[in-house]
Scaffold this active site. Structure first.
Site, PDB file in Angstrom:
ATOM      1  N   HIS A   1       0.801  -1.218   0.000  1.00 16.17           N
ATOM      2  CA  HIS A   1       0.000   0.000   0.000  1.00 16.17           C
ATOM      3  C   HIS A   1       0.839   1.276   0.000  1.00 16.17           C
ATOM      4  O   HIS A   1       0.275   2.360   0.131  1.00 16.17           O
ATOM      5  CB  HIS A   1      -0.914   0.033   1.234  1.00 16.17           C
ATOM      6  CG  HIS A   1      -2.062  -0.924   1.165  1.00 16.17           C
ATOM      7  ND1 HIS A   1      -3.211  -0.667   0.447  1.00 16.17           N
ATOM      8  CD2 HIS A   1      -2.241  -2.145   1.724  1.00 16.17           C
ATOM      9  CE1 HIS A   1      -4.048  -1.683   0.575  1.00 16.17           C
ATOM     10  NE2 HIS A   1      -3.493  -2.591   1.349  1.00 16.17           N
TER      11      HIS A   1
ATOM     12  N   ARG B   1      -6.479  10.749   6.322  1.00 18.14           N
ATOM     13  CA  ARG B   1      -5.586  10.906   7.462  1.00 18.14           C
ATOM     14  C   ARG B   1      -4.585  12.001   7.125  1.00 18.14           C
ATOM     15  O   ARG B   1      -4.252  12.228   5.954  1.00 18.14           O
ATOM     16  CB  ARG B   1      -4.895   9.598   7.822  1.00 18.14           C
ATOM     17  CG  ARG B   1      -3.941   9.055   6.796  1.00 18.14           C
ATOM     18  CD  ARG B   1      -3.422   7.679   7.223  1.00 18.14           C
ATOM     19  NE  ARG B   1      -2.680   7.044   6.155  1.00 18.14           N
ATOM     20  CZ  ARG B   1      -1.367   7.152   5.954  1.00 18.14           C
ATOM     21  NH1 ARG B   1      -0.647   7.900   6.778  1.00 18.14           N
ATOM     22  NH2 ARG B   1      -0.775   6.530   4.964  1.00 18.14           N
TER      23      ARG B   1
ATOM     24  N   LYS C   1      -0.105  13.694   1.541  1.00 18.64           N
ATOM     25  CA  LYS C   1      -1.485  13.928   1.107  1.00 18.64           C
ATOM     26  C   LYS C   1      -1.764  15.423   0.925  1.00 18.64           C
ATOM     27  O   LYS C   1      -2.772  15.803   0.356  1.00 18.64           O
ATOM     28  CB  LYS C   1      -2.457  13.283   2.091  1.00 18.64           C
ATOM     29  CG  LYS C   1      -2.359  11.755   2.097  1.00 18.64           C
ATOM     30  CD  LYS C   1      -3.301  11.128   3.095  1.00 18.64           C
ATOM     31  CE  LYS C   1      -3.133   9.619   3.167  1.00 18.64           C
ATOM     32  NZ  LYS C   1      -3.624   8.915   1.965  1.00 18.64           N
TER      33      LYS C   1
ATOM     34  N   LYS D   1     -15.169   7.032  -3.937  1.00 16.67           N
ATOM     35  CA  LYS D   1     -16.453   7.248  -3.265  1.00 16.67           C
ATOM     36  C   LYS D   1     -17.023   8.615  -3.609  1.00 16.67           C
ATOM     37  O   LYS D   1     -18.231   8.758  -3.872  1.00 16.67           O
ATOM     38  CB  LYS D   1     -16.267   7.127  -1.752  1.00 16.67           C
ATOM     39  CG  LYS D   1     -15.816   5.767  -1.273  1.00 16.67           C
ATOM     40  CD  LYS D   1     -15.322   5.836   0.170  1.00 16.67           C
ATOM     41  CE  LYS D   1     -14.560   4.577   0.546  1.00 16.67           C
ATOM     42  NZ  LYS D   1     -13.846   4.715   1.825  1.00 16.67           N
TER      43      LYS D   1
END
Length: 805
Positions: free
Chosen positions: A362, A543, A548, A654
């Site tokens: 991952h 998170r 990110k 999503k």
């Protein structure tokens, strides 16, 4: 009143009267309350028990069918299963939502309040755990014989709150009540050892642990769509072999009397204990071994009971998937069981174990591929340290490998390499990620085993992440294209022509607005914050991590604040910037980014010029239940990681599935989403993975980018001068210095492109009809991103298992 439980079966579709009697039965005889005395939680427990009854019949039928037909079983090992609330999910899966609402409200109970009364199981942090939960749902929906294995954390991940804008952590208490979905299996327990020594006895190496705990199983049924198949999630809880020591109690040392129980239960108390200390590292390693060893013991017990005493046949009947490196200790542990218990030769045990195990990677961050010191491994798991050395030597004999390939190196055990060497297949989770694995973290191992790495792009379950969480859009889809999309998401493609239907666009937009109003009401009730549902709901929920790049988002927000103040009369598209996510307790920079978001947000929100123009909202304690509110309400999905660093992402899927447009880099599954929806209906910006690598290689200079971008330079000057932290002007000195001098995650390099992409968002929002068309097309083109498709790919390409449906 009946005196026996009403046994329901989903295939027979119980009527409302039968359901009412079942709820009343459980309220009286399971919960011990009558209708007049029952509180909301009592009603929720009674409804849950009645719905659980519906799941038990197909659960048992699945178990019996698997025993009779003996298909290949899939065992999914994961440190996280972020399952969220289960009651509404089960009701919707069984197709009983309208009936249950009718029955509950006939008792004069608020149905929505009843659903939200259920604690949110805190068994995961983010994408890794939510992916595992999606996979369980899909494995049951497609009819794979499967078991999920993990840890039943007493407190799970911490509960996040903000104190003066800083993240604070407190213990999550999701198990403060009985968890009505689980069945304790006291007869299923295994002794798990730590420490001690290894001796040679009767010609064999034997481990004599110094410390032992019991792993006790708790089973939760996982029904697939319409209850046709139900698998099991088995979570392990750590218990002491001797819970209470009477001798110290009798002499008045009450703490010592309870010490065995306290120490043992620490193993399953908290998800991801802070591992910045030696004690934290040791506990983390113990947790990983604890659940992996218990799971393998359980797998072998089932195999021997139902298949064959020849353990070399294990790969014919069992496929074990390691979700990240957390269960990588499975390779030496399975070899230990095969060699020390079943007396196989080492070479045979090596091949048997390797043909069972498969590993999902991952991350491309080398520091995120776990490494344990050989001292710690040898102290906690001495027999495994011996076997890891033996595995390393054996692998060196099997292939002519370069010196760079080794599991044990410079006093550390490299768990990523151990997982790779111990797996028959290693998979990435997006097309880009898989190719980068071959070029970076596993370059040398890939050269030695070129057939081993394959791709399985992630997916999400449309049951939870569209059907359940977005009833407004669900109703519109069912009216126009039927219900088949719930198990065949590719049917969403038939929405594409409707993007040119003006009436459909308006109804699609109305569903989005209904979701935005629902979120706005929640924010007002819980935070006292009023947001404008006519504004762009611009959402980043992940998170908190430097790669990110929540930092890039909040810096651009501050730059927009400056621009609006200079020209408040310009045609600004109104924005509500919503953040959600937790930082690991020991991750100092991530916590500082959270504080900066809250500081800039406080400044922006206090500025009267920003009214109806710009607002920042950061609800604390992001979890599955909050995601179910945020995702259907999002207009813009922030997927802005540094290219080449996000393995896949599932939030991106999503959000797009629910009609949000994506602003993002060409990273992870963003690339595949962009290919699916088309470049006209997504906002792509920034450096590519190749350009990021080239910039670093050439000696990237963030200061030059900052100098060339006045908006960024101004914001950094403001932060450094304490404009957003007047109580502590030096608070962000280190953060600003890091951006100016290092900036590993390319925030400065991508800032201008991000600013320009956001202005394209503004322009697109002004033409609401065109925006709505793009939103429809985003939903229409998400069919490939179903976890059902992903699981069928794993079954075909990795596990070699046949789904029943």
């Amino acid at each position: 009143m009946q005196t026996e439980p009403l046994i329901l079966h989903p295939q027979s579709q119980p009527d409302a009267e039968a359901l009412r009697r079942a709820i009343e039965y459980h309220l009286r005889y399971t919960i011990g309350k009558n209708v007049k005395a029952a509180k909301l939680t009592d009603w929720r427990m009674a409804v849950t028990r009645a719905i659980r009854d519906l799941v038990i019949a197909p659960w048992f039928e699945t178990t019996e069918r698997v025993r009779a037909e003996r298909p290949k079983r899939v065992c999914y090992l994961s440190m996280e299963f972020l399952i969220g609330r289960l009651l509404e999910d089960a009701i919707d899966n069984l197709g009983l939502d309208e009936m249950v609402r009718e029955v509950v409200e006939a008792f004069d109970v608020d149905y929505n309040a009843l659903l939200t009364d259920e604690p949110d199981a805190a068994l995961g942090n983010g994408g890794l755990g939510r992916l595992a939960a999606c996979f369980l749902d899909s494995m049951s929906t497609v009819g794979l014989a499967a078991h999920g294995y993990g840890i039943r954390y007493n407190h799970g991940l911490f509960r996040q709150s903000f104190e003066d804008g800083w993240q604070t952590e407190e213990a999550e208490d999701w198990l403060r009540q009985v968890h009505p979905w689980e069945f304790e299996r006291p007869e299923t327990q295994y002794r798990i050892g730590f420490g001690g020594d290894v001796r040679k006895e009767d010609g064999h190496r034997q481990w004599r642990p110094e410390e032992t705990v019991l792993a006790v199983g708790y089973d939760t049924p996982v029904p697939g769509w319409r209850g046709r198949w139900a698998n099991t999630l088995r979570l392990w809880s750590a218990k002491a072999e001797r819970e209470f020591d009477l001798e110290p109690f009798n002499r008045g040392d009450y703490m010592a009397a309870a010490a065995p129980s306290v120490l043992a239960e620490t193993v399953s108390r908290v998800l991801y204990p802070d591992d910045t200390t030696e004690q934290g590292k040791e506990l983390r390693l113990k947790q990983e071994y604890f659940f992996t060893a218990a799971s393998l013991a359980d797998i072998l017990r089932r195999f021997l009971a139902h298949h064959d005493t020849d353990v070399t046949r294990l790969p014919e009947f069992i496929a074990i998937q390691l979700n990240d490196t957390h269960p990588a200790i499975a390779f030496p542990e399975l070899i230990r069981l095969l060699v020390d218990v079943h007396e196989l030769p080492f070479a045979s045990a090596f091949e048997t174990a390797r043909n069972c195990l498969h590993y999902t990677n991952h991350t491309l961050l080398p520091e995120a591929l776990e490494r344990w010191s050989t001292d710690l491994m040898g102290r906690v798991l001495p027999r495994h340290m011996e076997l890891i050395d033996q595995i390393d030597s054996h692998h060196a004999k099997l292939v002519k490998r370069p010196a760079s390939v080794k599991i044990v190196d410079h006093g550390e055990v490299r768990m990523g390499d151990l997982a790779f060497i111990g797996a028959r297949r290693v998979n990435g989770v997006s097309a880009l990620h898989t190719e980068l694995m071959k070029q970076t973290v596993f370059k040398d191992l890939h050269a030695l085993h070129p057939e081993r790495i394959i791709n399985q792009t992630n997916g999400v379950t449309p049951r939870r992440w569209l059907y359940n969480c977005n009833p407004a859009l669900r109703g519109l889809l069912e009216e126009r294209i039927g219900k088949g999309w719930v198990t065949d998401l590719e049917q969403l493609q038939s929405l594409a022509p409707l993007a040119d239907d003006g009436d459909f666009r308006q109804r699609f937009a109305a569903a989005k607005r209904e979701n935005k109003l629902r979120l706005a009401g929640h924010l007002e009730r819980t935070l006292g914050v009023t947001v404008d549902p006519e504004a762009i709901f611009d959402i980043q929920i992940k998170r908190i991590h430097e790669y990110k790049r929540q930092l890039l988002n909040i810096l651009e927000t501050a730059a927009q604040w400056n621009a609006i103040r200079r020209d408040p009369g310009a045609d600004w598209a109104p924005r509500v910037k919503i953040f959600g996510g937790k930082a690991a307790p020991g991750y100092v920079m991530a916590k500082q980014i959270i504080k900066l978001i809250n500081d800039i947000g406080a400044t922006v929100n206090a500025d009267p010029l920003m009214e109806e123009r710009l607002q920042v909202v950061y609800p604390p304690n992001y979890n599955v239940s909050m995601a179910e509110l945020l995702i259907p309400a999002a207009d813009l999905s922030e997927q802005i990681s540094t290219a080449g660093m996000e393995a896949s992402g599932t939030g991106n899927m999503k959000l797009a599935m629910n009609g949000a447009l994506t602003i993002g880099t060409l990273d992870g599954a963003n690339i595949e989403i962009a290919e699916a929806v088309g470049r006209d209906d997504i906002f792509i910006f920034g450096l590519t993975a190749e350009e990021v690598a080239a910039a670093r290689e050439a000696g990237y200079d963030p200061a030059a980018h900052i100098e060339a971008e006045p908006r960024l330079a101004e914001v950094l000057e403001q932060i450094a001068a304490g404009v957003f932290s007047p109580d502590d002007p030096q608070r962000y000195t280190g953060l600003v210095d890091n951006l100016r001098q290092n900036d590993w995650f390319m925030v400065a390099a991508d800032f201008t492109a991000y600013w320009e992409a956001q202005r394209r968002v503004d322009a697109a929002w002004r033409d609401r009809d065109a925006w709505n068309r793009s939103a429809v097309l985003n939903t229409a083109h998400m069919g490939w991103f179903s976890s059902d498709r992903t699981i069928r790919g794993y079954a075909r390409d990795i596990w070699q298992a046949e789904p029943a449906f």
